[in-house]
Design an enzyme around this catalytic site. Structure first.
Site, short mmCIF file in Angstrom:
data_model
loop_
_atom_site.label_atom_id
_atom_site.label_comp_id
_atom_site.label_asym_id
_atom_site.label_seq_id
_atom_site.Cartn_x
_atom_site.Cartn_y
_atom_site.Cartn_z
N ASN A 164 0.56 -1.09 0.14
CA ASN A 164 0.02 -0.03 -0.03
C ASN A 164 0.94 1.08 0.06
O ASN A 164 1.09 1.87 -1.07
CB ASN A 164 -0.88 -0.08 1.04
CG ASN A 164 -2.24 1.00 1.19
OD1 ASN A 164 -1.90 2.03 0.28
ND2 ASN A 164 -3.10 0.64 1.83
N ASP A 165 1.47 1.69 1.13
CA ASP A 165 2.25 3.03 1.27
C ASP A 165 3.40 2.92 0.31
O ASP A 165 3.57 4.17 -0.08
CB ASP A 165 2.57 3.10 2.55
CG ASP A 165 1.60 3.42 3.62
OD1 ASP A 165 0.42 3.97 3.04
OD2 ASP A 165 1.53 3.18 4.63
N VAL A 166 4.11 1.69 0.01
CA VAL A 166 5.33 1.79 -0.60
C VAL A 166 4.88 1.97 -2.22
O VAL A 166 5.94 2.00 -2.98
CB VAL A 166 5.80 0.35 -0.56
CG1 VAL A 166 6.28 0.13 0.86
CG2 VAL A 166 5.27 -0.56 -0.83
#
Lengths: 466, 102
Positions: free
Chosen positions: A391-393
């Site tokens: 997700n964030d990456v």
């Protein structure tokens, strides 16, 4: 010949413990000997604790000691056992915070003793005790905030204008009170203020830091606790504490830098980038557009007729234990002439190295796995980027949105691939609570479901094409 | 303790700490962080010493907290590291066999 007395046995045991700690830590730096190293360190700990019961300075309170040791051990053991593997990073934060708190409490007792006149400490010793107290307190409260954030008890990154200056002022005030204690001698009032301010500083420093940066921050606090413990060793005149503490402090500092470097991010950036930049609810801002879903059959067709596919595994793959199915899918695609590679973000899966190990377990050869720097240039020429529970990456907000808490973090540029398929369990935000702009891109399709089942469906879909 | 000797100990320990983990592979970053987290749990020893010396109620209470927190650090740190290393151990894949069956 007389048997050696306690004044020989106790220091000798501490010495042996110090040797075993270093040897154990050495073992932990290689995958083959890591577990053995841990056993050495465990034996050292047990030995040091047992021999402390006969330490010459210990005069009483044995019952309380046993109660504290027993209850804390049971609680810590129980919680560390039941907690899910995926929650391990916050447990490290929690236990590290406890160590820092312990160091701070030791300093408090020593300074109280100076106040009541039972102990006369040299000025240098008081200074070292006070520095240990500040570092320990910051590591304690900072780690607890990190724990609360990772645990999801505290989602917001709390920010206000001038925060950095305010934090600096709190820290300076802590030092000033410390100096006052040093000059005038400790009083309970001053000590309360001193520890209160140091604890506040730890909270204030950690609160604005985003979830994705937490592993680095925890590592930093881990090093700080080590240093605080080393200082306590000096105050209490136990060299084993000095050695174990400073070894961990030094190793932890290096480790923090290595981790920050792996994220391609200077440490100062991690600690201070969040400051004074944007309004509070930057994290929750709704993204424009809508998420478009795709079913496994269509996704399978897209991949089967692609020339180049890059797979980006994340936390979701670990949770679903989907690595074996993913490798099967990879083999199937390769046999159709599709070029498949894996892209691993340094902090994918919340623990550095987590993804590498899972893929290795499934039998994925190393030459298919690429780091962020090596593969990012390839996304624009890639037909399908398959994101599995990351997700964030892969959030382009890190590149585009200056108000985002993760702005500036290097990401895998999957949004630059011609098509992007995201396998995801549900529609919510990831653990950092940040809306992922990727999901709303025109070339992104969402494939909802458990990563293992979806991978199975993709395999079935491709096989059906014949 | 003689201040200079302490300074030497600190200096040598710092170099040891850096040397010991200098070439650690990235996959071990987290277990190593966890392992070193366990090692500074040795602070529990310091807690026991101050609790053993404590006389006033305030000292006893704070000393008790020191031992409690230190023991939590040591035991929790150990169990977490053990579990993590368990996971990092490659366990021959059992799913491989039914691969062709599906």
């Amino acid at each position: 010949m007389t048997l050696p007395g306690l004044d020989f046995i106790v220091p000798a045991a501490y010495f042996a413990a110090a040797v075993m700690f270093i040897y154990g830590l050495k073992g932990m730096s290689s995958p083959v000997t890591a577990r053995q190293g841990m056993i050495w360190a465990g034996v050292a700990m047990l030995l040091a604790v047992l021999v402390t019961f006969v330490h010459p300075a210990v005069k009483g309170n044995y019952m309380l000691m046993l109660i504290a040791l027993g209850s804390a051990s049971l609680l810590a053991w129980w919680w560390a056992r039941i907690v899910a593997m995926t929650d391990m990073p916050q447990m490290i934060a929690l236990y590290n915070g406890m160590g820092g708190g312990s160091a701070a409490a030791i300093a408090a007792v020593e300074l109280l003793k100076v106040y009541s006149g039972q102990v006369a400490l040299a000025p240098v010793t008081i200074m070292i005790a006070s520095f240990g107290a500040i570092i320990g307190s910051i590591a304690f409260s900072g780690s607890l905030v990190a724990f609360a954030k990772l645990q999801g008890w505290m989602r917001k990154s709390w920010r206000f204008p001038g925060q950095q200056i305010f934090n600096l002022a709190v820290f300076a005030a802590t030092l000033a009170i410390g100096a006052w204690i040093f000059i005038d001698g400790p009083t309970p009032m001053l000590l309360a203020l001193f520890f209160g301010l140091a604890l506040l500083a730890g909270i204030l420093i950690t609160v604005p830091i985003g979830g994705a940066d937490m592993p680095v921050v925890i590592s930093l606090y881990n090093a700080l606790t080590g240093i605080a413990v080393g200082f306590k060793g000096y105050v209490l005149e136990i060299p084993a504490l000095m050695i174990a503490g400073i070894v961990v402090g030094a190793a932890g500092s290096l480790l923090t830098q290595l981790m920050a470097k792996a994220m391609n991010r200077p440490l100062s950036n991690v600690l201070f980038s969040g400051f004074g930049k944007a309004d509070e609810d930057a994290a929750g801002g709704p993204a424009s557009g809508e998420m478009k879903s795709i079913d496994a059959t269509d996704a399978a067709i897209q991949m089967a007729y692609a020339e180049k596919v890059i797979i980006v595994p994340g936390y979701g793959m670990a949770v679903a234990q989907a690595q074996h199915k993913i490798w099967e899918l990879t083999e199937l695609l390769t046999s159709r002439g599709v070029k498949v590679s894996f892209a691993i973000h340094p902090v994918a899966g919340r623990m550095p190295g987590h993804m590498n190990v899972l893929l290795a377990e499934a039998g994925v050869p190393y030459d298919l796995i690429f780091d962020l720097e090596d593969i990012n240039a390839q996304f624009p020429t890639t037909d399908v980027a398959l994101v599995i529970g990351a997700n964030d990456v892969v959030n382009p907000a890190a590149r585009k949105d200056t108000s985002s808490p993760i702005y500036g973090m290097p990401i895998l540029d999957v949004d630059r691939a011609r098509n992007c398929i995201v396998i995801k369990r549900g529609q919510g935000t990831g653990f950092s609570g940040i809306e992922n702009l990727l999901f709303f891109e025109d070339n992104t399709r969402m494939l909802y479901g458990d990563a293992q089942k979806v991978a199975q469906a993709l395999i079935g879909g491709i096989k059906a094409l014949g | 303790m003689e201040g200079w000797i302490a300074l030497y100990i600190f200096m040598l320990a710092a170099f040891t700490g850096i040397e010991v983990i200098r070439r650690v592979p990235a996959i071990l970053h987290t277990p190593l962080m966890s392992g070193s987290n366990f090692i500074h749990g040795i602070v529990v020893v310091g807690g026991m010493v101050v609790l053993g010396m404590a006389d006033t109620t305030a000292e006893i209470v704070v000393g008790f907290i020191a031992v409690f927190l230190g023991a939590g650090n040591a035991v929790g740190g150990y169990v977490v590291t053990e579990r993590m290393l368990e996971m990092f151990k490659t366990s021959g894949s059992k799913n491989e066999k039914n691969k062709e069956a599906s």
